[in-house]
Design a protein around this motif. Structure first.
Motif, PDB file in Angstrom:
ATOM      1  N   TYR A  70       0.815  -1.209   0.000  1.00 38.55           N
ATOM      2  CA  TYR A  70       0.000   0.000   0.000  1.00 38.55           C
ATOM      3  C   TYR A  70       0.854   1.266   0.000  1.00 38.55           C
ATOM      4  O   TYR A  70       1.944   1.308   0.569  1.00 38.55           O
ATOM      5  N   ALA A  73       0.344   7.221   3.533  1.00 42.38           N
ATOM      6  CA  ALA A  73      -0.687   8.253   3.641  1.00 42.38           C
ATOM      7  C   ALA A  73      -0.180   9.593   3.130  1.00 42.38           C
ATOM      8  O   ALA A  73      -0.966  10.443   2.713  1.00 42.38           O
ATOM      9  N   PRO A 122      -9.165   5.953  -6.634  1.00 44.51           N
ATOM     10  CA  PRO A 122      -9.450   5.689  -5.221  1.00 44.51           C
ATOM     11  C   PRO A 122      -9.974   4.265  -5.031  1.00 44.51           C
ATOM     12  O   PRO A 122     -10.777   3.776  -5.842  1.00 44.51           O
ATOM     13  N   PRO A 123      -9.532   3.572  -4.008  1.00 48.28           N
ATOM     14  CA  PRO A 123     -10.011   2.206  -3.762  1.00 48.28           C
ATOM     15  C   PRO A 123     -11.522   2.176  -3.571  1.00 48.28           C
ATOM     16  O   PRO A 123     -12.104   3.031  -2.893  1.00 48.28           O
ATOM     17  N   HIS A 173     -12.227  11.182  -0.674  1.00 50.27           N
ATOM     18  CA  HIS A 173     -11.860   9.767  -0.728  1.00 50.27           C
ATOM     19  C   HIS A 173     -10.939   9.491   0.449  1.00 50.27           C
ATOM     20  O   HIS A 173      -9.712   9.468   0.306  1.00 50.27           O
ATOM     21  N   PRO A 174     -11.506   9.304   1.639  1.00 52.58           N
ATOM     22  CA  PRO A 174     -10.672   9.179   2.839  1.00 52.58           C
ATOM     23  C   PRO A 174      -9.730   7.993   2.797  1.00 52.58           C
ATOM     24  O   PRO A 174      -8.756   7.957   3.531  1.00 52.58           O
ATOM     25  N   SER A 175     -10.004   7.017   1.920  1.00 51.02           N
ATOM     26  CA  SER A 175      -9.132   5.847   1.868  1.00 51.02           C
ATOM     27  C   SER A 175      -7.915   6.063   0.979  1.00 51.02           C
ATOM     28  O   SER A 175      -7.037   5.198   0.915  1.00 51.02           O
ATOM     29  N   PHE A 176      -7.875   7.188   0.261  1.00 46.51           N
ATOM     30  CA  PHE A 176      -6.732   7.454  -0.622  1.00 46.51           C
ATOM     31  C   PHE A 176      -5.752   8.382   0.083  1.00 46.51           C
ATOM     32  O   PHE A 176      -6.163   9.349   0.729  1.00 46.51           O
ATOM     33  N   SER A 178      -3.714   5.856   1.321  1.00 49.06           N
ATOM     34  CA  SER A 178      -3.195   4.791   2.187  1.00 49.06           C
ATOM     35  C   SER A 178      -3.800   3.427   1.888  1.00 49.06           C
ATOM     36  O   SER A 178      -3.216   2.398   2.233  1.00 49.06           O
ATOM     37  N   ALA A 179      -4.993   3.373   1.239  1.00 48.00           N
ATOM     38  CA  ALA A 179      -5.611   2.084   0.928  1.00 48.00           C
ATOM     39  C   ALA A 179      -5.412   1.680  -0.529  1.00 48.00           C
ATOM     40  O   ALA A 179      -6.010   0.714  -0.993  1.00 48.00           O
ATOM     41  N   SER A 181      -3.691  -0.188  -3.186  1.00 51.76           N
ATOM     42  CA  SER A 181      -2.803  -1.346  -3.258  1.00 51.76           C
ATOM     43  C   SER A 181      -2.072  -1.370  -4.593  1.00 51.76           C
ATOM     44  O   SER A 181      -2.654  -1.127  -5.647  1.00 51.76           O
TER      45      SER A 181
END
Length: 654
Positions: A70, A73, A122-123, A173-176, A178-179, A181
């Motif tokens: 991954y 952040a 974004p995931p 996109h709070p997961s981008f 760090s999420a 892959s």
């Protein structure tokens, strides 16, 4: 956070390590057709990757993301590149991360005309997202170093250690990132795995760095456009190729020796050497200009009286410019309407009258070019109805400046010409209308269809005397010198910044009868000098011997702060110039309250000491200074607003 193999991770340009760079003696700078080319341009080396197969310039993401798949952040991308001008709707990838199975783009950096785009997937979201930085001007065929810092939803771009540009994702996109892959993906350098969108420029460094903004690791630096974080060694040095005959240098060059006049430098002369025996300098032709290889830096020794220039009447301003194939010219803004203002041409080592143009108490000239066409605009200040300033255009067939367009102005004292985002602009300093000094000055934009200037924006000014345009990184500024508001000269002058399609207030700076702004840079530091002319007091006489001030741009506070005060005597102009590696400012001292016969002073930059006086030049009613260079050397010319006699000085060096 992702665990990288190293603290500092270069996205490796694999041709360096896989033998694709040719080392043949006769062509050590580039490879055979279809491979990566190593090219030297404007004194620095980079890789041209457009001719290589996309798979050659790729590697598995696992080479970098060895312990974790991954992205961190926070991370930074650092790139140094030189991009030719791009056509409209053309997009080129600096690098990309592509999922091998589906060919989906996970992350990429793409450049288009005057824009940079950061692309990401974004995931858990269908479709990729884009953060665009417009107006950054990377595709100008010059070297630039950019730092793109990504932290969650935000991306910050810094170009050539300038002011940062911030962008945020349109849709959170709070997961981008760090999420995101990278499992089963590959990095592609200079492409998006396809032929379309291949990078046509030169790459000097490309670095992926975990953690917060990496700008502080590169900046400040003496050469922001070539700031180094991790440049491969092969791009830093000039390799020698030894054989039985001894060392072979990376190119063979024809050498020419002259006493001063440079020989032609174009495509056929690329790689040729020129030794200037007069200035003791060695130069190489890069296909466009002569680039210095070795030289003995000139130093200013003394200033010599060179030419007495008698004009038709008092001269408020001089403008130095060149006309291709015709040489050096000077436009003088003269008071009398008959015979008007003079255009002078430099011939046989002096200025000689070339053309008279009818003007109305001309206060300033400004030269500019649009699409290769040469223009002059005059600021006419005599009260009339209507008051008209005039734009003239050089007619190649008649070898004269002819009237092109008239614009209504009000006691105009100055014009400034500038270009932004492929558009040409003019701004006029309207000083007053009748007795009202608080009026509008006008910014005009060139209409390429009508071939005329049209009103673009109006700006409220108070006795406007001068405009100064300058750029810092991707930002563009205009500074106005406000002189008088009808009651006092102790008012604020304003610096404007271009935002959202217009100039907006950036900073107000207290000034005292400001008549001129001069901007310049020294070792990457940005300065702005104001000429303060007089302090008008309702009680007692006016003061003419007051401080003028040099301000420096503080990148942390993003404001201009006071750097140095210099005592001047009704200063009306600053001129910045260089001799060799030395930097100078010369001030036009015009009046001390009792006399116009004063010394104008040349100041030399001395680092921590600031500007230190080194030469005092006797002048009479000095109004304007201009610096210029010819084959005969470097010169200063000043105009007199109280006499027909202006003077040219020669800068003697050693």
């Amino acid at each position: 956070m992702a665990q990288f193999k190293r603290d500092l991770n270069i996205i490796c340009l694999s041709p360096f390590t896989s033998g694709h760079i040719s080392s043949q003696n006769k062509v050590p700078w580039w490879t055979q057709e279809g491979e990566v080319q190593m090219v030297q341009s404007k004194g620095s080396r980079g890789l041209r990757v457009a001719g290589a197969e996309a798979t050659v310039l790729s590697f598995p993401a696992s080479q970098i993301f060895s312990n974790c798949d991954y992205f961190p952040a926070e991370f930074s991308l650092v790139a140094t590149m030189k991009i030719p001008r791009l056509r409209q709707k053309r997009n080129e990838y600096i690098f990309s991360v592509v999922e091998e199975g589906s060919d989906s783009l996970l992350l990429g950096l793409r450049v288009s005309e005057n824009c940079l785009h950061f692309l990401f997937m974004p995931p858990g979201v269908r479709g990729r997202r884009r953060q665009s930085f417009k107006g950054v001007g990377l595709d100008d065929n010059r070297w630039h170093t950019l730092v793109l810092a990504v932290s969650g939803l935000y991306a910050t771009l810094t170009v050539d250690c300038g002011l940062p540009l911030d962008r945020s994702a349109d849709v959170p996109h709070p997961s981008f990132p760090s999420a995101l892959s990278t499992r089963g993906s590959r990095f592609f350098i200079g492409s998006r795995r396809r032929m379309r969108g291949r990078f046509s420029g030169l790459l000097r460094q490309l670095v992926l760095l975990p953690g917060s903004d990496a700008t502080s690791r590169l900046c400040p630096t003496s050469d922001p456009s070539l700031a180094e974080l991790s440049v491969p060694q092969v791009l830093r040095s000039t390799p020698l190729q030894p054989d039985h005959r001894g060392p072979l240098y990376p190119y063979e060059a024809e050498a020419r020796v002259t006493l001063g006049n440079p020989p032609p430098c174009s495509g056929p002369e690329q790689g040729q050497l020129w030794f200037n025996a007069q200035r003791k300098g060695l130069f190489i032709c890069d296909g466009l200009t002569w680039t210095t290889l070795l030289h003995n830096p000139e130093r200013l020794d003394y200033v010599e009286d060179y030419q007495d220039l008698y004009t038709s009447s008092e001269t408020f301003d001089v403008e130095i410019f060149s006309v291709p194939s015709e040489g050096l010219f000077m436009a003088a803004a003269n008071r009398d309407s008959r015979p008007g203002s003079g255009i002078y041409r430099w011939r046989n080592g002096s200025f000689q009258l070339y053309q008279n143009i009818s003007t109305q108490e001309a206060r300033a000239w400004k030269h500019f070019t649009i699409a290769g066409k040469i223009f002059l605009v005059v600021a006419n200040s005599r009260e009339a109805e209507p008051e008209l300033s005039v734009i003239y255009r050089w007619n190649q067939r008649r070898q004269r400046f002819l009237r092109h367009q008239t614009l209504e102005t009000h006691a105009a004292l100055d014009w400034e010409a500038f270009q932004m985002h492929n558009h040409s602009f003019l701004v006029v300093a309207n000083h007053r209308r009748d007795s009202n000094h608080n009026i509008l000055s006008v910014i005009y934009r060139w209409n390429p269809d009508t071939q005329l200037f049209e009103v673009n924006q109006t700006v409220a000014t108070s006795g406007a005397y001068d405009w100064e345009f300058f750029s810092v990184g991707p930002y563009h500024f205009l500074a106005v010198a406000n002189t008088f508001d009808g009651q006092t000269t102790s008012i604020s002058s304003t610096v404007y910044v271009w935002l959202d399609g217009c100039f907006q207030v950036f900073q107000s700076i207290p000034t005292v009868g400001a008549t001129d702004w001069e901007t310049f840079q020294i070792h990457g530091r940005v300065f702005l000098a104001v000429a303060n002319s007089q302090k008008v007091s309702q009680r007692g006489p006016s003061l003419y011997s007051i401080n003028s001030t040099v301000y420096e741009l503080n990148t942390l506070t993003q404001t201009f702060i006071r750097f140095q005060d210099i005592l001047t005597h009704s200063a009306v102009d600053w001129e910045f110039f260089t001799v060799g590696e030395e930097k100078f400012l010369v001030v036009a001292n015009s009046h001390d309250g009792s006399s116009y016969s004063l010394n104008s002073v040349v100041y030399r930059w001395q680092g921590y000491e600031g500007f230190v006086a080194v030469h005092s030049l006797p002048t009479f009613g000095c109004r304007d200074w201009e610096h210029f260079s010819t084959d005969q050397g470097s010169f200063l010319v000043y105009s007199s607003a109280t006499s027909r006699l202006s003077k040219v000085f020669k800068l003697r060096t050693y």
